[in-house]
Structure formats: C-alpha cells, structure tokens
Design a protein around this motif. Structure first.
Motif, PDB file in Angstrom:
ATOM      1  N   PHE A 100       0.821  -1.207   0.000  1.00 11.96           N
ATOM      2  CA  PHE A 100       0.000   0.000   0.000  1.00 11.96           C
ATOM      3  C   PHE A 100       0.856   1.258   0.000  1.00 11.96           C
ATOM      4  N   GLU A 101       2.024   1.176   0.598  1.00  8.26           N
ATOM      5  CA  GLU A 101       2.906   2.331   0.716  1.00  8.26           C
ATOM      6  C   GLU A 101       3.651   2.619  -0.586  1.00  8.26           C
ATOM      7  N   SER A 102       4.174   1.572  -1.232  1.00  9.25           N
ATOM      8  CA  SER A 102       5.087   1.768  -2.363  1.00  9.25           C
ATOM      9  C   SER A 102       4.444   1.666  -3.740  1.00  9.25           C
ATOM     10  N   SER A 103       3.211   1.211  -3.825  1.00 10.90           N
ATOM     11  CA  SER A 103       2.582   1.020  -5.135  1.00 10.90           C
ATOM     12  C   SER A 103       2.024   2.323  -5.676  1.00 10.90           C
ATOM     13  N   GLY A 104       2.143   2.487  -6.992  1.00 11.18           N
ATOM     14  CA  GLY A 104       1.554   3.646  -7.646  1.00 11.18           C
ATOM     15  C   GLY A 104       0.043   3.535  -7.709  1.00 11.18           C
TER      16      GLY A 104
ATOM     17  N   SER B 123       0.903  -2.123  -8.848  1.00 11.95           N
ATOM     18  CA  SER B 123       2.122  -1.904  -9.627  1.00 11.95           C
ATOM     19  C   SER B 123       2.738  -0.576  -9.215  1.00 11.95           C
ATOM     20  N   GLU B 124       4.033  -0.447  -9.445  1.00 10.75           N
ATOM     21  CA  GLU B 124       4.692   0.829  -9.174  1.00 10.75           C
ATOM     22  C   GLU B 124       4.258   1.866 -10.188  1.00 10.75           C
ATOM     23  N   ASP B 125       4.106   1.432 -11.452  1.00 18.00           N
ATOM     24  CA  ASP B 125       3.593   2.305 -12.505  1.00 18.00           C
ATOM     25  C   ASP B 125       2.156   2.662 -12.142  1.00 18.00           C
ATOM     26  N   PRO B 126       1.809   3.937 -12.081  1.00 18.46           N
ATOM     27  CA  PRO B 126       0.478   4.329 -11.641  1.00 18.46           C
ATOM     28  C   PRO B 126      -0.665   3.906 -12.560  1.00 18.46           C
ATOM     29  N   VAL B 127      -0.343   3.289 -13.702  1.00 20.69           N
ATOM     30  CA  VAL B 127      -1.390   2.945 -14.656  1.00 20.69           C
ATOM     31  C   VAL B 127      -1.437   1.447 -14.961  1.00 20.69           C
ATOM     32  N   ALA B 128      -0.310   0.751 -14.866  1.00 21.36           N
ATOM     33  CA  ALA B 128      -0.191  -0.629 -15.356  1.00 21.36           C
ATOM     34  C   ALA B 128      -1.213  -1.586 -14.745  1.00 21.36           C
TER      35      ALA B 128
END
Length: 170
Positions: A17-21, A83-88
């Motif tokens: 929850f902290e590191s994901s986009g 995902s780290e990418d805010p859209v993927a």
C-alpha cells in the motif's frame, strides 16, 4: 496461520500500500485457478503483481495509511492488483475484467486518492509511463530530424545539379 505469520503478512501488505503507484481491489469469486494464473502472468508482464490476502489483515495494514478509505472495498473474495507504474495494474485488471465477467472491479487507490470503479477505468485509459516517455522522446527528436533534413537537403540538391551538369558536359 500463527501470529508471527499474520504480522509478516500485515507488514508485506503495508509495504504494498505504501510503495505502489496504484492498487486495484476486485472480486474474483468463481474464477478458476487457470484464469487466476493467466491474470497473474499478464500482470507480471506489465510489471505488476496480484495478491490474495485475508480482508481482515489487509484492513489492519491499511490503518493509518493515506489510502485507508479503500478498506470499505475489502469484503468477500477480494484480490489486490498493484504496480509501481500508476497505470499498469489498472490497465491489466480493466482489460481482463472485460474478457472475464467473474473478475469484478470494486475500486482502488492511486497514491493518497481512493478510486471508485469509474476512477479505476479512467486510470486504465491513461497512457502508461512507457507510452509517455516514447511520446516525449518523439517530440524531442522530431525537431532534430527536421533540422538534419533541412541541412542535408541543399547539399543533395547541389550534388544532383552538379551530376546533371557533368552528364551534359560528357
């Protein structure tokens, strides 16, 4: 699952929850193992992950986080896609939900903002990080190629004129 394992799961979910986009919450009731593996594979290709966790542990992990409002979505058989990418993750889940009616998007979170179903679908329509980088590089590269073409064009014109004169003289 003993207490130590539960604490470890809560810590892992907290990191997610902290590191994901973006985090997308969906119901997956009725999906087969093969369908879930297919979703996981597609998510892996996009650079994201899929996680099934107990709702109670996920709610504990959400406490004190900016996206804690998505705890309301954690009822029933839920799966977390992130995902780290805010859209993927939103793109993959939205595309998969269109082909499989057993995956139902409930909502999600993007940074501090909670998203409803429409918000997740809107995020899925946005260009990914790679698409944005490609368009920026294209915009930066286009003027340079135009300048190179403009500089090279007169030289090629002069060369063709000289070759025409040479042919007439011969």
């Amino acid at each position: 699952m003993d207490r130590a394992q539960k604490e470890k799961v809560v810590e892992e979910l907290g990191q997610i929850f902290e590191s994901s986009g973006v985090v997308v919450v969906a119901h997956y009731e009725g999906m087969t193992v093969a369908q879930m593996q297919d979703l996981r594979a597609k998510m892996r290709e996009a650079g994201g992950s899929v996680r099934v966790a107990k709702n109670k542990l996920a709610k504990i992990a959400l406490e004190g986080r900016p996206c804690a409002s998505i705890a309301d979505y954690l009822t029933g058989m839920t799966v977390l896609s992130y995902s780290e990418d805010p859209v993927a993750a939103a793109k993959v889940v939205d595309a998969y939900a269109k082909t499989n009616d057993k995956l139902v998007i409930l909502g999600g979170a993007m940074g501090d903002s909670a998203l409803d179903v429409a918000g997740v679908k809107a995020v899925a329509q946005m260009p990914s990080r790679e698409e944005l980088i490609a368009s920026i590089v294209g915009c930066i590269g286009a003027p340079a190629s135009n300048i190179a073409g403009a500089i090279g064009a007169p030289a090629s014109n002069i060369a063709s004129i000289l070759s025409t004169i040479e042919e007439k003289a011969a």
